[in-house]
Design a protein around this motif. Structure first.
Motif, PDB file in Angstrom:
ATOM      1  N   LEU A  21       0.829  -1.208   0.000  1.00  0.00           N
ATOM      2  CA  LEU A  21       0.000   0.000   0.000  1.00  0.00           C
ATOM      3  C   LEU A  21       0.867   1.263   0.000  1.00  0.00           C
ATOM      4  N   ALA A  22       1.922   1.280   0.791  1.00  0.00           N
ATOM      5  CA  ALA A  22       2.818   2.437   0.837  1.00  0.00           C
ATOM      6  C   ALA A  22       3.539   2.628  -0.497  1.00  0.00           C
ATOM      7  N   THR A  23       3.926   1.547  -1.130  1.00  0.00           N
ATOM      8  CA  THR A  23       4.597   1.631  -2.427  1.00  0.00           C
ATOM      9  C   THR A  23       3.656   2.189  -3.484  1.00  0.00           C
ATOM     10  N   ILE A  24       2.410   1.753  -3.464  1.00  0.00           N
ATOM     11  CA  ILE A  24       1.424   2.260  -4.416  1.00  0.00           C
ATOM     12  C   ILE A  24       1.119   3.731  -4.133  1.00  0.00           C
ATOM     13  N   ALA A  25       1.048   4.106  -2.863  1.00  0.00           N
ATOM     14  CA  ALA A  25       0.790   5.510  -2.507  1.00  0.00           C
ATOM     15  C   ALA A  25       1.924   6.404  -3.008  1.00  0.00           C
ATOM     16  N   GLU A  26       3.128   5.883  -2.994  1.00  0.00           N
ATOM     17  CA  GLU A  26       4.297   6.643  -3.448  1.00  0.00           C
ATOM     18  C   GLU A  26       4.315   6.812  -4.963  1.00  0.00           C
ATOM     19  N   ASP A  27       3.865   5.778  -5.699  1.00  0.00           N
ATOM     20  CA  ASP A  27       3.842   5.825  -7.160  1.00  0.00           C
ATOM     21  C   ASP A  27       2.629   5.055  -7.658  1.00  0.00           C
ATOM     22  N   GLN A  28       1.554   5.795  -7.956  1.00  0.00           N
ATOM     23  CA  GLN A  28       0.298   5.157  -8.375  1.00  0.00           C
ATOM     24  C   GLN A  28       0.411   4.457  -9.726  1.00  0.00           C
ATOM     25  N   ASN A  29       1.434   4.755 -10.489  1.00  0.00           N
ATOM     26  CA  ASN A  29       1.601   4.144 -11.805  1.00  0.00           C
ATOM     27  C   ASN A  29       2.601   2.992 -11.801  1.00  0.00           C
ATOM     28  N   ALA A  30       3.022   2.566 -10.620  1.00  0.00           N
ATOM     29  CA  ALA A  30       3.990   1.469 -10.525  1.00  0.00           C
ATOM     30  C   ALA A  30       3.375   0.167 -11.041  1.00  0.00           C
ATOM     31  N   ARG A  31       4.178  -0.594 -11.770  1.00  0.00           N
ATOM     32  CA  ARG A  31       3.725  -1.904 -12.250  1.00  0.00           C
ATOM     33  C   ARG A  31       3.856  -2.927 -11.122  1.00  0.00           C
ATOM     34  N   ILE A  32       3.099  -3.993 -11.224  1.00  0.00           N
ATOM     35  CA  ILE A  32       3.164  -5.059 -10.222  1.00  0.00           C
ATOM     36  C   ILE A  32       4.591  -5.578 -10.108  1.00  0.00           C
ATOM     37  N   ARG A  33       5.288  -5.683 -11.227  1.00  0.00           N
ATOM     38  CA  ARG A  33       6.678  -6.147 -11.218  1.00  0.00           C
ATOM     39  C   ARG A  33       7.553  -5.216 -10.380  1.00  0.00           C
ATOM     40  N   ASP A  34       7.336  -3.905 -10.519  1.00  0.00           N
ATOM     41  CA  ASP A  34       8.129  -2.925  -9.759  1.00  0.00           C
ATOM     42  C   ASP A  34       7.801  -2.980  -8.266  1.00  0.00           C
ATOM     43  N   ILE A  35       6.508  -3.121  -7.965  1.00  0.00           N
ATOM     44  CA  ILE A  35       6.085  -3.212  -6.567  1.00  0.00           C
ATOM     45  C   ILE A  35       6.688  -4.458  -5.923  1.00  0.00           C
ATOM     46  N   ALA A  36       6.640  -5.575  -6.646  1.00  0.00           N
ATOM     47  CA  ALA A  36       7.184  -6.831  -6.127  1.00  0.00           C
ATOM     48  C   ALA A  36       8.673  -6.709  -5.841  1.00  0.00           C
ATOM     49  N   ALA A  37       9.403  -6.090  -6.757  1.00  0.00           N
ATOM     50  CA  ALA A  37      10.844  -5.937  -6.563  1.00  0.00           C
ATOM     51  C   ALA A  37      11.136  -5.034  -5.373  1.00  0.00           C
ATOM     52  N   ARG A  38      10.396  -3.966  -5.259  1.00  0.00           N
ATOM     53  CA  ARG A  38      10.633  -3.011  -4.170  1.00  0.00           C
ATOM     54  C   ARG A  38      10.289  -3.615  -2.809  1.00  0.00           C
ATOM     55  N   CYS A  39       9.218  -4.410  -2.771  1.00  0.00           N
ATOM     56  CA  CYS A  39       8.772  -5.007  -1.503  1.00  0.00           C
ATOM     57  C   CYS A  39       9.414  -6.367  -1.247  1.00  0.00           C
ATOM     58  N   ARG A  40      10.215  -6.838  -2.213  1.00  0.00           N
ATOM     59  CA  ARG A  40      10.865  -8.146  -2.112  1.00  0.00           C
ATOM     60  C   ARG A  40       9.845  -9.267  -1.934  1.00  0.00           C
ATOM     61  N   LEU A  41       8.817  -9.219  -2.789  1.00  0.00           N
ATOM     62  CA  LEU A  41       7.768 -10.230  -2.824  1.00  0.00           C
ATOM     63  C   LEU A  41       7.666 -10.762  -4.248  1.00  0.00           C
ATOM     64  N   THR A  42       6.953 -11.867  -4.418  1.00  0.00           N
ATOM     65  CA  THR A  42       6.699 -12.364  -5.762  1.00  0.00           C
ATOM     66  C   THR A  42       5.586 -11.535  -6.389  1.00  0.00           C
ATOM     67  N   GLU A  43       5.533 -11.535  -7.717  1.00  0.00           N
ATOM     68  CA  GLU A  43       4.471 -10.813  -8.407  1.00  0.00           C
ATOM     69  C   GLU A  43       3.104 -11.381  -8.039  1.00  0.00           C
TER      70      GLU A  43
END
Length: 69
Positions: A21-43
């Motif tokens: 949620l914090a990652t999406i709030a920071e960049d609403q246009n982030a792709r799932i791949r980018d969110i996963a990499a930033r949060c160190r989670l799988t897509e």
């Protein structure tokens, strides 16, 4: 790229849902791949978390052309 991200070691006060949620709030246009990499989670884990957040009313999405916002 690709593959499963290295898991976190130890523990944290913040849940995976809060991190996504914090990652999406920071960049609403982030792709799932980018969110996963930033949060160190799988897509797939990020997709499930976003679905949970939408069902709980924390997020909503709208279709814009060929993508979602």
């Amino acid at each position: 790229m690709g593959g499963v991200p290295e898991p976190h070691t130890g523990w944290t006060f913040v849940t995976n849902h809060a991190r996504v949620l914090a990652t999406i709030a920071e960049d609403q246009n982030a792709r799932i791949r980018d969110i996963a990499a930033r949060c160190r989670l799988t897509e797939r884990a990020v997709q499930k978390i976003i679905s949970d957040l939408e069902q709980s009313g924390f997020l909503s999405h709208a279709r814009e052309g060929r993508g979602n916002t």
